[in-house]
Design an enzyme around this catalytic site. Structure first.
Site, short mmCIF file in Angstrom:
data_model
loop_
_atom_site.label_atom_id
_atom_site.label_comp_id
_atom_site.label_asym_id
_atom_site.label_seq_id
_atom_site.Cartn_x
_atom_site.Cartn_y
_atom_site.Cartn_z
N ARG A 198 0.84 -1.20 0.00
CA ARG A 198 0.00 0.00 0.00
C ARG A 198 0.87 1.25 0.00
O ARG A 198 2.00 1.23 0.48
CB ARG A 198 -0.90 0.03 1.23
CG ARG A 198 -2.16 -0.82 1.13
CD ARG A 198 -3.03 -0.70 2.36
NE ARG A 198 -2.39 -1.25 3.53
CZ ARG A 198 -1.79 -0.54 4.46
NH1 ARG A 198 -1.77 0.79 4.40
NH2 ARG A 198 -1.21 -1.12 5.50
N ASP B 249 -9.52 -9.53 9.01
CA ASP B 249 -8.97 -8.19 8.72
C ASP B 249 -9.92 -7.03 9.02
O ASP B 249 -9.47 -5.99 9.45
CB ASP B 249 -8.53 -8.13 7.26
CG ASP B 249 -7.53 -7.01 6.99
OD1 ASP B 249 -6.56 -6.89 7.75
OD2 ASP B 249 -7.72 -6.24 6.02
N CYS C 179 0.62 -7.59 12.02
CA CYS C 179 0.87 -7.73 13.46
C CYS C 179 0.09 -8.88 14.08
O CYS C 179 -0.07 -8.95 15.30
CB CYS C 179 0.56 -6.43 14.18
SG CYS C 179 1.79 -5.16 13.85
N ARG D 113 1.70 -12.27 -0.37
CA ARG D 113 0.37 -12.60 0.17
C ARG D 113 -0.25 -13.80 -0.52
O ARG D 113 0.08 -14.13 -1.66
CB ARG D 113 -0.57 -11.40 -0.03
CG ARG D 113 -0.08 -10.10 0.61
CD ARG D 113 -0.86 -9.74 1.83
NE ARG D 113 -0.25 -8.67 2.61
CZ ARG D 113 -0.73 -8.27 3.78
NH1 ARG D 113 -1.81 -8.83 4.27
NH2 ARG D 113 -0.13 -7.32 4.46
N HIS E 107 -10.51 -2.06 11.53
CA HIS E 107 -9.44 -2.96 11.05
C HIS E 107 -9.26 -4.07 12.08
O HIS E 107 -8.30 -4.07 12.84
CB HIS E 107 -8.15 -2.14 10.90
CG HIS E 107 -7.05 -2.83 10.15
ND1 HIS E 107 -5.73 -2.46 10.26
CD2 HIS E 107 -7.08 -3.85 9.26
CE1 HIS E 107 -4.98 -3.23 9.48
NE2 HIS E 107 -5.77 -4.08 8.87
N LYS F 255 -9.53 -1.98 1.93
CA LYS F 255 -9.20 -0.85 2.77
C LYS F 255 -9.95 0.42 2.34
O LYS F 255 -10.43 1.19 3.17
CB LYS F 255 -7.68 -0.61 2.77
CG LYS F 255 -6.89 -1.79 3.34
CD LYS F 255 -7.38 -2.13 4.67
CE LYS F 255 -6.89 -3.31 5.46
NZ LYS F 255 -5.78 -4.10 5.38
N SER G 161 -1.32 -3.59 10.48
CA SER G 161 -0.98 -4.49 9.39
C SER G 161 0.24 -5.34 9.75
O SER G 161 1.21 -4.83 10.31
CB SER G 161 -0.69 -3.68 8.13
OG SER G 161 -1.82 -2.92 7.80
N TYR H 263 -1.68 -3.52 -6.75
CA TYR H 263 -1.44 -4.29 -5.54
C TYR H 263 -2.53 -4.19 -4.47
O TYR H 263 -2.93 -3.09 -4.09
CB TYR H 263 -0.09 -3.88 -4.90
CG TYR H 263 0.32 -4.89 -3.87
CD1 TYR H 263 1.01 -6.03 -4.25
CD2 TYR H 263 -0.05 -4.76 -2.55
CE1 TYR H 263 1.35 -7.01 -3.33
CE2 TYR H 263 0.28 -5.73 -1.62
CZ TYR H 263 0.97 -6.85 -2.01
OH TYR H 263 1.29 -7.80 -1.09
N GLY H 264 -2.93 -5.30 -3.95
CA GLY H 264 -3.74 -5.44 -2.73
C GLY H 264 -4.61 -4.25 -2.37
O GLY H 264 -5.54 -3.87 -3.09
P1 GTP Z 1 -2.49 -7.67 7.59
O1 GTP Z 1 -3.06 -8.70 6.67
O2 GTP Z 1 -1.39 -6.90 6.98
O3 GTP Z 1 -3.52 -6.76 8.16
O4 GTP Z 1 -1.70 -8.49 8.78
P2 GTP Z 1 -2.19 -9.36 10.03
O5 GTP Z 1 -2.46 -8.46 11.19
O6 GTP Z 1 -3.26 -10.30 9.64
O7 GTP Z 1 -0.84 -10.18 10.41
P3 GTP Z 1 -0.52 -11.75 10.32
O8 GTP Z 1 -1.41 -12.58 11.20
O9 GTP Z 1 -0.47 -12.12 8.90
O10 GTP Z 1 0.94 -11.81 10.97
C1 GTP Z 1 2.02 -11.12 10.44
C2 GTP Z 1 3.31 -11.65 10.99
O11 GTP Z 1 3.30 -11.68 12.42
C3 GTP Z 1 3.64 -13.07 10.54
O12 GTP Z 1 4.98 -13.14 10.14
C4 GTP Z 1 3.40 -13.89 11.76
O13 GTP Z 1 4.23 -15.03 11.78
C5 GTP Z 1 3.72 -12.94 12.91
N1 GTP Z 1 2.94 -13.29 14.13
C6 GTP Z 1 1.61 -13.47 14.22
N2 GTP Z 1 1.21 -13.81 15.46
C7 GTP Z 1 2.35 -13.84 16.22
C8 GTP Z 1 2.62 -14.13 17.60
O14 GTP Z 1 1.71 -14.43 18.40
N3 GTP Z 1 3.91 -14.04 18.00
C9 GTP Z 1 4.92 -13.70 17.14
N4 GTP Z 1 6.17 -13.63 17.61
N5 GTP Z 1 4.72 -13.44 15.83
C10 GTP Z 1 3.45 -13.51 15.37
C1 SPV Z 2 -2.95 -4.46 5.38
O1 SPV Z 2 -1.93 -3.90 4.98
O2 SPV Z 2 -3.49 -4.17 6.48
C2 SPV Z 2 -3.54 -5.55 4.58
C3 SPV Z 2 -3.02 -5.76 3.23
O3 SPV Z 2 -4.47 -6.21 5.03
S1 SPV Z 2 -3.68 -4.68 2.03
O4 SPV Z 2 -4.87 -5.27 1.49
O5 SPV Z 2 -2.67 -4.50 0.98
O6 SPV Z 2 -4.01 -3.42 2.65
MN MN Z 3 -4.99 -5.52 7.22
#
Ligand code: GTP
Ligand code: SPV
Ligand code: MN
Length: 649
Positions: free
Chosen positions: A111, A336, A313, A432, A289, A269, A311, A260-261
């Site tokens: 983004r 999400d 996290c 992704r 979010h 978003k 994002s 992209y996304g």
């Molecule tokens: P967006 O799709 O961008 O909104 O991201 P998201 O909030 O869905 O994050 P996602 O669950 O994909 O996690 C992103 C990264 O954080 C990955 O590399 C995971 O392995 C890492 N992660 C997730 N949960 C944990 C946790 O409990 N502990 C640690 N150390 N890392 C974590």
């Molecule tokens: C984020 O960045 O929080 C996402 C990926 O979930 S995107 O759809 O590219 O915003």
């Molecule tokens: Mn997101």
């Protein structure tokens, strides 16, 4: 189907065969033209008057070669995938069922917050006024005149020689009173195929519009650079002139230059959060979010939790968690976005407006997220992951899933990659998967319930390597809204930020506010008037590190132990003790039974006075510099209370 791909010219052929088919097809007549442009798929007759007017004005602006009205069918999708293959945008992944790999232009991988604008008459409706000399970080404003100019400059004739796809989509189950409809006009078949996964897309949505002709207008083009040269024909884009515009008053989104996304799948978003939050403000609900999960305890009692993390996290991971705590069950409603409103009984209810997962690939493995691994190996479009010589995918974190002796790896840029030798990552950190939600083995039975699921707790969280305990509970709703407003997190690869700086990211919404953050806070505070059954609010941090730089908490499935404590708090168990920042578990009330790892609970729950003095100061500075006059008095009062409590530590 009337659309035939001419393999040589890579376009639809207007051969006689098709002509004959059109004549034979009752719905596709010879007069299926709009301003002289032929509709090669679908029928103009199926568009409502408003949809037709919207299409007409943008056909005039973008001047496409042809129009394709999407029906969302299997055969249509096959055709699009074929086309994408011929253009070199995607390659098949024969190791799996109906999976594809897209490689983007390396300049188009995340983004672009700096090029994202909200357009209103008055600047103050979009963003708070930062202190003199300070650069605002709570969104970008543009005037209507500047938006018109930006659109004309970029969109005039931008689809010459291309197909304009008309993508009708529903955010939320079709027909739910909590759902909203959009129409995306795009010149990217990758976007169409992805929207078919991420939203309910196609003919049923056009039918729904006939009863209520209201939709969010979404115009998208991958664009063409000003010099006319498309650097990478398999992934056209125009990074220099990329711009993402939103006009809340008109329920309108215009996105140019990126495929992209979050820049191009406009339901996500742009609609569900930026435009969504402005609609939610008008109509009295919340567009956030947040993931939504259902959790059942060993007694068989089920509750739903929503959680906002920035994002990359951990939302997808928490939403699909395999709980390590025996007897617990987690089910996923969404990973999400949550749309939430109070029902007539004052119960907060949430729907996931999406239909699929656009999840971060790196880090996803059978160890970290087995449910995601069971979801993503059919009917999936992967973007910017690495590939294996046996027709599969690879990314950092998947080392245990493949045998390096038997396969060769090609990185996301198409270069050979050797484990232990190549210094750069095999997959882009923001690579992704885009997979249908219904394929998730733990999808919640009520994930499409039109009335939504009842929410008992709201979690805020971020990547906080220091100072912030594993979990704390807000004292009440107002304090909880303050906790959300004061969120900070380490920057990730999901946006264009560099380095591991700790950024303020209130409500995990900083890139996604559709209107002035100060007014957003007032809106959240006003929920107290809507219900006397408000959910409890918590803050969690899976990412605290020891002095040696190691995570103090194993995270992932072990996070179920934190959810267990949260559920017991909701049930009124007295397992919490007061601290200056909120309530934390009383000693021995976090269930650590059967954990493989030794956890240093003292370090994990330590609340260092010096750290929190600095934290409160940083929040104060942030509010003064960024929010100023727009900060609600109640939030300012909460900050003062926090400072007092820290002083008395
Ligand atoms: P967006 O799709 O961008 O909104 O991201 P998201 O909030 O869905 O994050 P996602 O669950 O994909 O996690 C992103 C990264 O954080 C990955 O590399 C995971 O392995 C890492 N992660 C997730 N949960 C944990 C946790 O409990 N502990 C640690 N150390 N890392 C974590
Ligand atoms: C984020 O960045 O929080 C996402 C990926 O979930 S995107 O759809 O590219 O915003
Ligand atoms: Mn997101």
């Amino acid at each position: 189907m009337p659309d035939i791909v001419d393999k040589k010219s890579n376009t639809y052929s207007a051969d006689l065969g098709r002509f004959a088919k059109q004549l034979a097809h009752p719905n596709v007549g010879l007069f299926n033209h709009l301003r002289g442009i032929s509709v090669v798929h679908g029928d103009l007759k199926h568009l409502t008057p408003k949809a037709r007017t919207y299409l007409e004005s943008n056909v005039e602006l973008c001047q496409p070669e042809r129009i394709h009205i999407c029906d969302g069918s299997e055969s249509e999708n096959k055709h699009l995938l074929n086309l994408l293959q011929q253009q070199g945008t995607i390659v098949p992944l024969p190791k799996y069922q109906n999976c594809w790999l897209a490689r983007t232009n390396p300049a188009d991988i995340a983004r672009v917050e700096s090029k994202t604008f909200i357009c209103t008459e008055r600047r103050g409706d979009t963003i708070p006024t930062p202190k003199d000399g300070i650069k605002g970080t709570l969104g970008h404003w543009m005037s209507p005149a500047d938006m018109d100019k930006a659109v004309k400059e970029r969109f005039t004739g931008c689809m010459r020689g291309r197909t304009m796809y008309v993508v009708p989509f529903s955010m939320g189950p079709i027909g739910s009173p909590l759902s909203k409809i959009g129409i995306e006009l795009t010149d990217s078949p990758y976007v169409v195929s992805s929207m078919r996964v991420m939203t309910r897309m196609g003919k049923a949505v056009l039918d729904e519009l006939t009863t209520y002709d209201q939709f969010v207008k979404c115009l998208h083009s991958v664009g063409t650079p000003a010099n006319g040269t498309i650097e990478m024909p398999s992934w056209p884009c125009d990074p220099e002139r990329t711009i993402i515009l939103h006009k809340p008053q008109e329920n309108e989104i215009v996105s140019y230059g990126s495929g992209y996304g979050g820049n191009s799948l406009l339901g996500k978003k742009c609609f569900a959060l930026r435009i969504g939050s402005t609609i939610a403000k008008r109509e009295g609900w919340l567009a956030e979010h947040m993931l939504i999960l259902g959790i059942t305890n060993p007694k068989g009692e089920k509750k739903y939790i929503a959680a906002a993390f920035p994002s990359a996290c951990g939302k997808t991971n928490l939403a699909m968690m395999n709980p390590s705590l025996p007897g617990y069950k987690i089910e996923c409603v969404g990973d999400d976005i949550a749309w939430m409103r109070f029902d007539e009984n004052g119960q907060l209810r949430a729907i996931n407006p999406e239909n699929g997962f656009f999840g971060v690939a790196p880090g996803t493995s059978n160890a970290s997220n087995p449910n995601a691994m069971k979801t993503i190996f059919k009917n999936t479009i992967f973007t910017n992951v690495a590939s294996t010589s046996d027709g599969g995918v690879f990314w950092e974190g998947m080392e245990k899933e493949i045998n390096f002796d038997n396969v060769k790896i090609t990185d996301w840029l198409g270069r050979p990659w050797v484990k232990g030798e190549t210094k750069t990552p095999a997959a882009h950190p923001n690579s992704r998967f885009c997979s249908p939600a219904e394929q998730c083995p733990i999808i919640d039975p009520a994930w499409e319930a039109s009335e939504g699921v009842p929410i008992s707790a709201i979690l805020f969280g971020g990547r906080r390597p220091a100072g912030v305990p594993l979990v704390y509970e807000a004292k009440n709703w107002r304090h909880g809204v303050f906790v959300g407003s004061a969120m900070r997190s380490e920057a990730t690869a999901a946006a264009e930020h560099k380095g591991k700086v700790i950024m303020h990211d209130p409500f995990a919404m900083r890139p996604f506010f559709g209107y002035n953050f100060g007014q957003y806070l007032s809106h959240w505070l006003s929920m107290e008037q809507r219900s006397d059954k408000l959910p409890k609010i918590f803050h969690v941090n899976w990412f605290r590190k020891s002095s040696e730089g190691k995570f103090l908490w194993p995270g992932f499935g072990e996070n179920s132990r934190v959810l267990d404590w949260i559920l017991r708090r909701i049930d009124g168990e007295e397992c919490a003790k007061e601290t200056p920042i909120g309530l934390i578990p009383k000693p021995n009330t976090l269930n650590l039974e059967g954990m493989d790892e030794d956890v240093n609970m003292d370090e994990l729950f330590d609340i260092p006075k010096a750290f929190w003095e600095e934290e409160a100061q940083s929040i104060d500075k942030y509010f003064k510099e960024q929010v100023g006059e727009d900060l609600p008095a109640a939030i300012d009062a909460e900050l003062k209370n926090l400072k007092n409590r820290i002083d008395n530590m």
